[in-house]
Design a protein around this motif. Sequence first.
Motif, PDB file in Angstrom:
ATOM      1  N   UNK A  83       0.894  -1.245   0.002  1.00 12.99           N
ATOM      2  CA  UNK A  83       0.018   0.006  -0.089  1.00 12.99           C
ATOM      3  C   UNK A  83       0.966   1.248  -0.033  1.00 12.99           C
ATOM      4  N   UNK A  84       0.573   2.205  -0.640  1.00  9.31           N
ATOM      5  CA  UNK A  84       1.106   3.328  -0.860  1.00  9.31           C
ATOM      6  C   UNK A  84       1.122   4.175   0.456  1.00  9.31           C
ATOM      7  N   UNK A  85       2.025   4.988   0.818  1.00  7.71           N
ATOM      8  CA  UNK A  85       1.864   5.969   2.004  1.00  7.71           C
ATOM      9  C   UNK A  85       0.643   6.646   1.993  1.00  7.71           C
ATOM     10  N   UNK A  86      -0.345   6.632   3.126  1.00 11.16           N
ATOM     11  CA  UNK A  86      -1.681   7.261   3.256  1.00 11.16           C
ATOM     12  C   UNK A  86      -2.858   6.616   2.403  1.00 11.16           C
ATOM     13  N   UNK A  87      -2.361   5.802   1.842  1.00  8.36           N
ATOM     14  CA  UNK A  87      -3.592   4.874   1.060  1.00  8.36           C
ATOM     15  C   UNK A  87      -4.215   3.897   1.994  1.00  8.36           C
ATOM     16  N   UNK A  88      -5.624   3.855   2.092  1.00  6.79           N
ATOM     17  CA  UNK A  88      -6.062   2.935   2.940  1.00  6.79           C
ATOM     18  C   UNK A  88      -6.663   1.579   2.272  1.00  6.79           C
ATOM     19  N   UNK A  89      -5.697   1.117   1.452  1.00  4.88           N
ATOM     20  CA  UNK A  89      -6.062   0.068   0.778  1.00  4.88           C
ATOM     21  C   UNK A  89      -5.774  -1.300   1.593  1.00  4.88           C
ATOM     22  N   UNK A  90      -6.450  -2.195   1.633  1.00  9.05           N
ATOM     23  CA  UNK A  90      -6.147  -3.373   2.659  1.00  9.05           C
ATOM     24  C   UNK A  90      -5.977  -4.567   1.529  1.00  9.05           C
ATOM     25  N   UNK A  91      -4.990  -5.200   1.728  1.00  9.88           N
ATOM     26  CA  UNK A  91      -4.852  -6.463   0.678  1.00  9.88           C
ATOM     27  C   UNK A  91      -5.378  -7.802   1.624  1.00  9.88           C
ATOM     28  N   UNK A  92      -6.189  -8.179   0.584  1.00 12.20           N
ATOM     29  CA  UNK A  92      -6.717  -9.780   1.171  1.00 12.20           C
ATOM     30  C   UNK A  92      -6.551 -10.706   0.204  1.00 12.20           C
ATOM     31  N   UNK A  93      -7.051 -11.979   0.440  1.00 11.93           N
ATOM     32  CA  UNK A  93      -7.028 -12.889  -0.487  1.00 11.93           C
ATOM     33  C   UNK A  93      -7.637 -12.793  -1.688  1.00 11.93           C
ATOM     34  N   UNK A  94      -8.350 -11.811  -1.832  1.00 13.59           N
ATOM     35  CA  UNK A  94      -9.033 -11.505  -3.125  1.00 13.59           C
ATOM     36  C   UNK A  94      -8.066 -10.847  -4.011  1.00 13.59           C
ATOM     37  N   UNK A  95      -7.284 -10.149  -3.476  1.00 17.11           N
ATOM     38  CA  UNK A  95      -6.147  -9.247  -4.254  1.00 17.11           C
ATOM     39  C   UNK A  95      -5.200 -10.513  -4.804  1.00 17.11           C
ATOM     40  N   UNK A 118      -5.037  -7.622  10.168  1.00 17.23           N
ATOM     41  CA  UNK A 118      -5.994  -8.697   9.495  1.00 17.23           C
ATOM     42  C   UNK A 118      -5.452  -8.825   7.829  1.00 17.23           C
ATOM     43  N   UNK A 119      -5.325  -7.576   7.478  1.00 14.84           N
ATOM     44  CA  UNK A 119      -5.168  -7.333   6.004  1.00 14.84           C
ATOM     45  C   UNK A 119      -3.508  -7.877   5.865  1.00 14.84           C
ATOM     46  N   UNK A 120      -2.900  -8.398   4.717  1.00 23.87           N
ATOM     47  CA  UNK A 120      -1.498  -8.530   4.322  1.00 23.87           C
ATOM     48  C   UNK A 120      -0.827  -7.177   4.008  1.00 23.87           C
ATOM     49  N   UNK A 121       0.381  -7.279   4.757  1.00 22.26           N
ATOM     50  CA  UNK A 121       1.307  -6.018   4.646  1.00 22.26           C
ATOM     51  C   UNK A 121       1.724  -5.664   3.130  1.00 22.26           C
ATOM     52  N   UNK A 122       1.833  -6.756   2.577  1.00 21.15           N
ATOM     53  CA  UNK A 122       2.433  -6.659   1.274  1.00 21.15           C
ATOM     54  C   UNK A 122       2.356  -7.932   0.318  1.00 21.15           C
ATOM     55  N   UNK A 123       2.528  -8.040  -0.954  1.00 20.67           N
ATOM     56  CA  UNK A 123       2.377  -9.198  -1.798  1.00 20.67           C
ATOM     57  C   UNK A 123       3.430  -9.290  -2.477  1.00 20.67           C
ATOM     58  N   UNK A 124       4.026 -10.329  -2.615  1.00 19.52           N
ATOM     59  CA  UNK A 124       5.346 -10.607  -3.592  1.00 19.52           C
ATOM     60  C   UNK A 124       4.669 -11.467  -4.778  1.00 19.52           C
ATOM     61  N   UNK A 126      -4.272  -2.150 -12.448  1.00 18.98           N
ATOM     62  CA  UNK A 126      -5.326  -2.521 -11.465  1.00 18.98           C
ATOM     63  C   UNK A 126      -5.324  -1.688 -10.220  1.00 18.98           C
ATOM     64  N   UNK A 127      -4.278  -1.152  -9.651  1.00 19.99           N
ATOM     65  CA  UNK A 127      -4.294  -0.445  -8.375  1.00 19.99           C
ATOM     66  C   UNK A 127      -3.887   0.959  -8.449  1.00 19.99           C
ATOM     67  N   UNK A 128      -3.472   1.687  -9.845  1.00 18.10           N
ATOM     68  CA  UNK A 128      -3.151   2.984  -9.607  1.00 18.10           C
ATOM     69  C   UNK A 128      -2.244   3.394  -8.763  1.00 18.10           C
ATOM     70  N   UNK A 129      -2.652   4.569  -8.191  1.00 26.35           N
ATOM     71  CA  UNK A 129      -1.707   5.212  -7.233  1.00 26.35           C
ATOM     72  C   UNK A 129      -1.929   4.884  -5.948  1.00 26.35           C
ATOM     73  N   UNK A 130      -2.654   3.865  -5.597  1.00 21.61           N
ATOM     74  CA  UNK A 130      -2.957   3.566  -4.104  1.00 21.61           C
ATOM     75  C   UNK A 130      -1.822   2.354  -3.633  1.00 21.61           C
ATOM     76  N   UNK A 131      -0.897   1.921  -4.608  1.00 23.11           N
ATOM     77  CA  UNK A 131       0.061   1.092  -4.305  1.00 23.11           C
ATOM     78  C   UNK A 131       1.431   1.459  -4.447  1.00 23.11           C
ATOM     79  N   UNK A 132       2.488   0.945  -3.898  1.00 16.96           N
ATOM     80  CA  UNK A 132       3.688   1.074  -4.362  1.00 16.96           C
ATOM     81  C   UNK A 132       4.394   0.076  -4.791  1.00 16.96           C
TER      82      UNK A 132
END
Lengths: 234, 404
Positions: free
Chosen positions: B65-77, B216-222, B241-247
């Motif tokens: 997740x990018x700094x300040x973004x509130x995206x939550x990575x789950x199994x759906x991601x 609960x949500x993943x910190x990052x995805x490899x 897929x995620x635009x600016x909400x992720x790094x």
Amino acid sequence: METNSQYAIILEDVWKVYRVGKTSYPALQGLTLRVERGEMLSVMGPSGSGKSTLLHIAGTLDRPTSGRVIIEGIDVSGLSDAELSEVRNKHIGFVFQSFNLINRLSAVENVALPLAVRGVSYEERVEAALNALKLVGLDGAAGKRPTELSGGEQQRVAIARALVGNPRILLADEPTGNLDSKNTEIIVSLLREINERLGTTVVIVTHNPEVAEKCDRLVRLRDGRVESEVVLHA
Amino acid sequence: MRLLDTARYAFSALRERRGRSVLTILGIAIGSGLIIALVSMGEGINTTVTGRLLLLGANNIIILPAQGSNIQFTDADVQRISVIPEVTAVAPFYSAVAEFYVGGVKVSGRILGIDPLQLQIIFPGIKILEGETPPPTSASQVSVGYKVAFPPAVQTTSKLYVGQPIVISASTAGGIKTGSFTVTGIYDRFGASLFFDADSAVVMPLPAARKLLGQTSYQAILVNTERIEAVDYIISELERMYGRSVNIISPTTILQTVRSIIASFTIFLALIASVSLLVAGLGIMNTMIMSVMERTREIGILRSIGMTRREVLFTFLFEAVLTGLVGGLIGLGLGTLLSIGFGRYAGNFLRFGPQFEPLPLEPAITPQLLIGTLLFAILVGSLSGLYPARRAAQVDPVRALRTE
Ligand SMILES: Nc1ncnc2c1ncn2[C@@H]1O[C@H](COP(=O)(O)OP(=O)(O)OP(=O)(O)O)[C@@H](O)[C@H]1O
Ligand SMILES: [Mg+2]
């Protein structure tokens, strides 16, 4: 353009002018000469009178500055380099004073070369070359290099090369100029034999009166023109 | 004149001037041999270095997740990402700076919360030294890196052993979180890696990490791919897929830089070698011009027996082409030998640092390289022969026959 003329070579009012800088050297000055088919002609004349130039033009190696040249009924004036080369390859055999064999090639390879240029297969042209060598009495020397042959032998190889493609015309520029009297005799007899047996038209440029004597006709040049002519054997 | 006869004639001419021909052929052979040796070495280095970087994880992409973004990575991601073409594995993970206490000894490192079965994606070839990896569902067991078990600064007597408890304090955004776990396995020394230092990490199954960190949500995805060339494409898909909400972090840019540096260096070497081939071409031109002058009379003879200008040109051109061809063929052998010899020798110098093993260097002698170089040698030969051959064709036969 091929006509059934009785002449092997017709030169009509042929001029050849060499230009070196601003000066002109006229080598041929309105020369007219007809050589009949099957004739054996000798050309004599002082040095610089244009004898070699005449042979080169008759042999399509050189183009006249003006005038008409008809070889075996073909007016060669307007022909391209490729067409002239074909005329040379098919109709003309050259023999030179200095033999002009290629030293890295064996006698038979030298003799076969005109046929290689013609596109004849290897087996076929070697066979023809061996026959031509036999004609000049040198079939035993087929594998030798020119440097391993005497002057007289080299000239006979050169004659075999001139003959191998069955040309209608043989042009020889002082063919005995580098040979002793014995070899001169051999070469001239050989040329005469070829002329008689194969019906080849032969033109010999020579300084040697004994050579000229064996020919049917003698033409004398002076200053690029025919000065006089004598019929020796009819 | 038939082509075979032209070839035969050209060959006889080359043989007549044997010494000279050998030297010009040698020039071409050296030039083309150098091209093959240098290019195959460059390619070989490139392959070796790329392979090494791949081992280090250059074919991995990390999305977080990018700094300040509130995206939550789950199994759906995880599911969404795994269907992107070229993606071969997707591993969600947690990671945090941590301190480990084992029997009163403190070791600094990182925790890596990941499905232990997917650890091979990050650390290809990592091996268990003692014990075993914890089951993926365990919330209380961990395995540890070599330096955690054998801290360099500590006496070997304080060695950590399998079955021992370990207290982990992880720094998170919400403060320091502490928990106690059981060590089930110790990993062997792994060495450098691009993202994580395996040797000073504690690997915990996802439930264990979730429990410790309280997330609960993943910190990052490899995201992993087998083809390094596909990395750019996958990144562009992730951005779509995620635009600016992720790094998105990818070491391929480093890899690509390294590769392009090696490639430019290879091209530079190839250019130098090509120059030597071109100089050899000048050698051909020089000998051919000499040959044409020496053989003026021969040209006159050839013309008198009915060779056309064009055929004279071809005959001489063929000599040059033959020189290029023979030189090129010898060059292929020479280049192959050179690069094999080079490869044995240069491998000793190719390493990432003194503490690393020398890299095995396999020169890349490809058919394309061999054929390309041979064609180049022939091209150089024919171009060098063109001017002398034209001069030969332009020889005036009458003048040629007059020269004594
Ligand atoms: N390339 C040239 N440039 C200038 N003059 C030339 C050239 N070729 C020939 N000539 C001149 O043309 C004239 C005729 O020359 P040619 O060789 O035909 O004489 P020739 O009768 O064969 O003499 P020789 O008996 O000495 O062989 C000579 O004056 C010669 O100097
Ligand atoms: Mg003369």
